[in-house]
Design a protein around this motif. Structure first.
Motif, PDB file in Angstrom:
ATOM      1  N   ILE A 175       0.822  -1.215   0.000  1.00  0.00           N
ATOM      2  CA  ILE A 175       0.000   0.000   0.000  1.00  0.00           C
ATOM      3  C   ILE A 175       0.855   1.262   0.000  1.00  0.00           C
ATOM      4  CG2 ILE A 175      -2.052  -1.033   1.034  1.00  0.00           C
ATOM      5  CD1 ILE A 175      -1.152   0.176   3.724  1.00  0.00           C
ATOM      6  N   TYR A 176       2.110   1.146   0.462  1.00  0.00           N
ATOM      7  CA  TYR A 176       3.018   2.297   0.484  1.00  0.00           C
ATOM      8  C   TYR A 176       4.127   2.164  -0.557  1.00  0.00           C
ATOM      9  CZ  TYR A 176       0.715   3.113   4.995  1.00  0.00           C
ATOM     10  OH  TYR A 176      -0.216   3.339   5.979  1.00  0.00           O
ATOM     11  N   LEU A 177       3.922   1.296  -1.503  1.00  0.00           N
ATOM     12  CA  LEU A 177       4.911   1.004  -2.531  1.00  0.00           C
ATOM     13  C   LEU A 177       5.434   2.234  -3.278  1.00  0.00           C
ATOM     14  CD1 LEU A 177       4.729  -1.973  -4.987  1.00  0.00           C
ATOM     15  CD2 LEU A 177       4.918   0.317  -5.929  1.00  0.00           C
ATOM     16  N   PRO A 178       4.607   3.250  -3.562  1.00  0.00           N
ATOM     17  CA  PRO A 178       5.124   4.404  -4.312  1.00  0.00           C
ATOM     18  C   PRO A 178       6.321   5.092  -3.671  1.00  0.00           C
ATOM     19  CG  PRO A 178       2.739   4.432  -4.343  1.00  0.00           C
ATOM     20  CD  PRO A 178       3.136   3.351  -3.377  1.00  0.00           C
ATOM     21  N   ALA A 179       6.457   4.989  -2.350  1.00  0.00           N
ATOM     22  CA  ALA A 179       7.578   5.660  -1.686  1.00  0.00           C
ATOM     23  C   ALA A 179       8.915   5.090  -2.154  1.00  0.00           C
ATOM     24  CB  ALA A 179       7.438   5.538  -0.169  1.00  0.00           C
ATOM     25  N   MET A 180       9.105   3.801  -1.974  1.00  0.00           N
ATOM     26  CA  MET A 180      10.368   3.182  -2.384  1.00  0.00           C
ATOM     27  C   MET A 180      10.511   3.134  -3.906  1.00  0.00           C
ATOM     28  SD  MET A 180      13.288   1.896  -1.754  1.00  0.00           S
ATOM     29  CE  MET A 180      13.307   1.672   0.033  1.00  0.00           C
ATOM     30  N   LEU A 181       9.404   2.921  -4.608  1.00  0.00           N
ATOM     31  CA  LEU A 181       9.476   2.835  -6.071  1.00  0.00           C
ATOM     32  C   LEU A 181       9.953   4.162  -6.661  1.00  0.00           C
ATOM     33  CD1 LEU A 181       9.028   1.218  -8.648  1.00  0.00           C
ATOM     34  CD2 LEU A 181       6.623   1.938  -8.617  1.00  0.00           C
ATOM     35  N   THR A 182       9.509   5.270  -6.092  1.00  0.00           N
ATOM     36  CA  THR A 182       9.945   6.578  -6.586  1.00  0.00           C
ATOM     37  C   THR A 182      11.455   6.723  -6.444  1.00  0.00           C
ATOM     38  OG1 THR A 182       7.819   7.566  -5.985  1.00  0.00           O
ATOM     39  CG2 THR A 182       9.647   9.074  -6.341  1.00  0.00           C
ATOM     40  N   LYS A 204       9.528 -14.142  -5.543  1.00  0.00           N
ATOM     41  CA  LYS A 204       9.217 -12.990  -6.389  1.00  0.00           C
ATOM     42  C   LYS A 204       7.871 -13.141  -7.093  1.00  0.00           C
ATOM     43  CE  LYS A 204      11.867  -9.647  -8.987  1.00  0.00           C
ATOM     44  NZ  LYS A 204      13.176  -9.323  -9.581  1.00  0.00           N
ATOM     45  N   LEU A 205       7.508 -14.367  -7.447  1.00  0.00           N
ATOM     46  CA  LEU A 205       6.220 -14.602  -8.097  1.00  0.00           C
ATOM     47  C   LEU A 205       5.073 -14.235  -7.165  1.00  0.00           C
ATOM     48  CD1 LEU A 205       4.585 -15.643 -10.492  1.00  0.00           C
ATOM     49  CD2 LEU A 205       4.780 -17.965  -9.532  1.00  0.00           C
ATOM     50  N   LEU A 206       5.183 -14.653  -5.905  1.00  0.00           N
ATOM     51  CA  LEU A 206       4.143 -14.348  -4.924  1.00  0.00           C
ATOM     52  C   LEU A 206       4.087 -12.848  -4.654  1.00  0.00           C
ATOM     53  CD1 LEU A 206       2.029 -15.673  -3.065  1.00  0.00           C
ATOM     54  CD2 LEU A 206       3.776 -15.720  -1.264  1.00  0.00           C
ATOM     55  N   TYR A 207       5.228 -12.204  -4.645  1.00  0.00           N
ATOM     56  CA  TYR A 207       5.284 -10.757  -4.426  1.00  0.00           C
ATOM     57  C   TYR A 207       4.601 -10.019  -5.574  1.00  0.00           C
ATOM     58  CZ  TYR A 207       7.284  -6.117  -3.461  1.00  0.00           C
ATOM     59  OH  TYR A 207       7.465  -4.785  -3.198  1.00  0.00           O
ATOM     60  N   ALA A 208       4.808 -10.484  -6.804  1.00  0.00           N
ATOM     61  CA  ALA A 208       4.147  -9.871  -7.958  1.00  0.00           C
ATOM     62  C   ALA A 208       2.632 -10.051  -7.875  1.00  0.00           C
ATOM     63  CB  ALA A 208       4.681 -10.478  -9.256  1.00  0.00           C
ATOM     64  N   VAL A 209       2.191 -11.196  -7.363  1.00  0.00           N
ATOM     65  CA  VAL A 209       0.757 -11.437  -7.179  1.00  0.00           C
ATOM     66  C   VAL A 209       0.193 -10.444  -6.155  1.00  0.00           C
ATOM     67  CG1 VAL A 209      -0.947 -13.059  -6.252  1.00  0.00           C
ATOM     68  CG2 VAL A 209       0.816 -13.865  -7.829  1.00  0.00           C
ATOM     69  N   ALA A 210       0.957 -10.222  -5.082  1.00  0.00           N
ATOM     70  CA  ALA A 210       0.532  -9.275  -4.050  1.00  0.00           C
ATOM     71  C   ALA A 210       0.373  -7.875  -4.640  1.00  0.00           C
ATOM     72  CB  ALA A 210       1.550  -9.263  -2.910  1.00  0.00           C
ATOM     73  N   ILE A 211       1.322  -7.468  -5.471  1.00  0.00           N
ATOM     74  CA  ILE A 211       1.244  -6.153  -6.110  1.00  0.00           C
ATOM     75  C   ILE A 211       0.046  -6.085  -7.049  1.00  0.00           C
ATOM     76  CG2 ILE A 211       2.394  -4.602  -7.732  1.00  0.00           C
ATOM     77  CD1 ILE A 211       5.053  -5.508  -6.537  1.00  0.00           C
ATOM     78  N   LYS A 212      -0.145  -7.118  -7.841  1.00  0.00           N
ATOM     79  CA  LYS A 212      -1.254  -7.142  -8.800  1.00  0.00           C
ATOM     80  C   LYS A 212      -2.598  -6.995  -8.090  1.00  0.00           C
ATOM     81  CE  LYS A 212      -3.343  -9.915 -12.484  1.00  0.00           C
ATOM     82  NZ  LYS A 212      -3.263 -11.190 -13.265  1.00  0.00           N
ATOM     83  N   ASN A 213      -2.766  -7.671  -6.961  1.00  0.00           N
ATOM     84  CA  ASN A 213      -4.034  -7.628  -6.238  1.00  0.00           C
ATOM     85  C   ASN A 213      -4.292  -6.269  -5.587  1.00  0.00           C
ATOM     86  OD1 ASN A 213      -4.697 -10.272  -6.864  1.00  0.00           O
ATOM     87  ND2 ASN A 213      -3.750 -11.117  -5.030  1.00  0.00           N
ATOM     88  N   THR A 214      -3.226  -5.513  -5.360  1.00  0.00           N
ATOM     89  CA  THR A 214      -3.356  -4.224  -4.677  1.00  0.00           C
ATOM     90  C   THR A 214      -3.362  -3.043  -5.636  1.00  0.00           C
ATOM     91  OG1 THR A 214      -2.218  -5.187  -2.754  1.00  0.00           O
ATOM     92  CG2 THR A 214      -2.387  -2.804  -2.807  1.00  0.00           C
TER      93      THR A 214
END
Length: 357
Positions: free
Chosen positions: A58-65, A293-303
């Protein structure tokens, strides 16, 4: 997110043990005291931002930026700090330890009635991104929020947004706040352990914790608020949650720096809207995937559906948040909240005009 007077956060306690609030505020101000000249180590204008869990999707934009280099391209030297719960990020902000916090927008309303002027300057989301999970053992008995009575329910921290939302769901479904026990269990391994060991019957958490629980078959989803539709069903409207919020006085005194932050974050939100979950996962620190990493991508996709594309406050979002908080929070029930002072679109509007990628 709140309860600063109680200083429930160990981080806040440690901070206050080291220096007075005044000294900390002066220190924070000195790190970005003027838009024209406060430099860190030659990288650009120094800004400290506390995030209520850097590895939470949910706070992914912080680190991604940061990973995309957008802070650097704006001439900013941003230091991202992390606390396990949004309430602790809020504490760091109002104590002056940092200039910005990445956490839930609802803190701005809660703080206003406490006499603190704080505003969202970039709205990352239009839904909470939260999921109410129940343990396998309790799944047969807890089939809706009406069954919260007598239960121990996990939240990231007391006074956090997960605490707020859990209380609202209970009250909305006829359960008094005093009829269940909120338990601060954080997120990730501590939440999962509490669920497995029976320390909690269920609780509210986010990805990647949700994805891990489902993968381990350690619990089941009761309510899913990771999409605008899920937010509408559970809360009655859009629920702006994760955001960059800052003290209003600091914003007004450092508009050039705030504009640069808005430019960087809006650019990231636009980038996210045109890239896949796998592509996003590839940009994040390797340890965020916890070896899968596959599970992490699923988590991102769902959010992903929760995020805005432009950082703009969703229409009617502040009203939904106020309605939710008024349902159980006596301080807000008896106060007139000026919603216009809890957020600004000034910076994201300008960012939209200048951002191209």
């Amino acid at each position: 997110m709140r309860k600063t007077a109680r200083l429930t956060s160990l981080a806040a306690a440690g901070l206050l043990a080291l220096c007075s609030l005044t000294a900390c505020a002066n220190d924070a101000a000195s790190t970005a005291s003027a838009d024209s000249g406060s430099k860190g180590d030659g990288k650009g204008t120094k800004v400290k931002i506390m995030v209520g869990g850097l590895d939470k999707v949910i706070y992914l934009p912080a680190m991604l930026t940061q990973r995309l280099g957008y802070f650097d391209s704006e001439g900013l030297d941003v230091e991202l700090l992390s606390e396990p719960a949004g309430v602790q990020a809020e504490t760091a902000l109002v104590s002056g330890q940092v200039q910005g916090a990445v956490g839930f927008y609802d803190h701005t309303l809660d703080l206003q009635v406490k006499g603190k002027e704080v505003e969202s300057v970039v709205q990352f989301s239009q839904a909470p991104g939260e999921v109410e999970i129940v343990s396998n053992k309790a799944a047969g008995d807890i089939t809706s929020a009406k069954d919260f009575k007598g239960r121990k329910l996990g939240v990231t921290g007391l006074g956090s947004s997960t605490d707020f939302l859990t209380k609202y769901l209970a009250v909305k479904n006829g359960v008094k706040v005093s009829d269940f026990t909120p338990v601060a269990v954080g997120a990730g391994p501590t939440f999962i352990s509490a669920l497995q060991q029976g320390s909690i019957d269920g609780g509210m958490t986010t990805d990647p914790t949700v994805a891990t629980i489902l993968d381990k078959k350690a619990g089941k989803i009761l309510l899913d608020m990771r999409t605008p539709q899920g937010s509408e069903e559970a809360l009655g409207g859009p629920y702006p949650s994760s955001s960059l919020y800052m003290q209003t006085d600091w914003v007004n005194g450092h508009k050039e720096t705030v504009q640069k932050l808005a430019n960087a974050f809006v650019k990231t939100l636009k980038w996210m809207s045109t890239h896949s979950a796998t592509q996003i996962a590839d940009k994040m620190p390797a340890d965020y995937s916890q070896g899968n990493k596959l599970l992490y991508a699923v988590a991102i996709k769902n959010t992903l559906p929760m995020f805005t594309k432009d950082g703009v406050m969703p229409k009617d979002g502040p009203e939904t948040v106020e309605k939710v908080l008024k349902a159980f929070n006596p301080n807000i029930q008896n106060a007139d909240v000026d919603l216009d002072r809890t957020y600004t679109t000034e910076f994201v509007a300008k960012a939209a005009q200048s951002t191209t990628g």
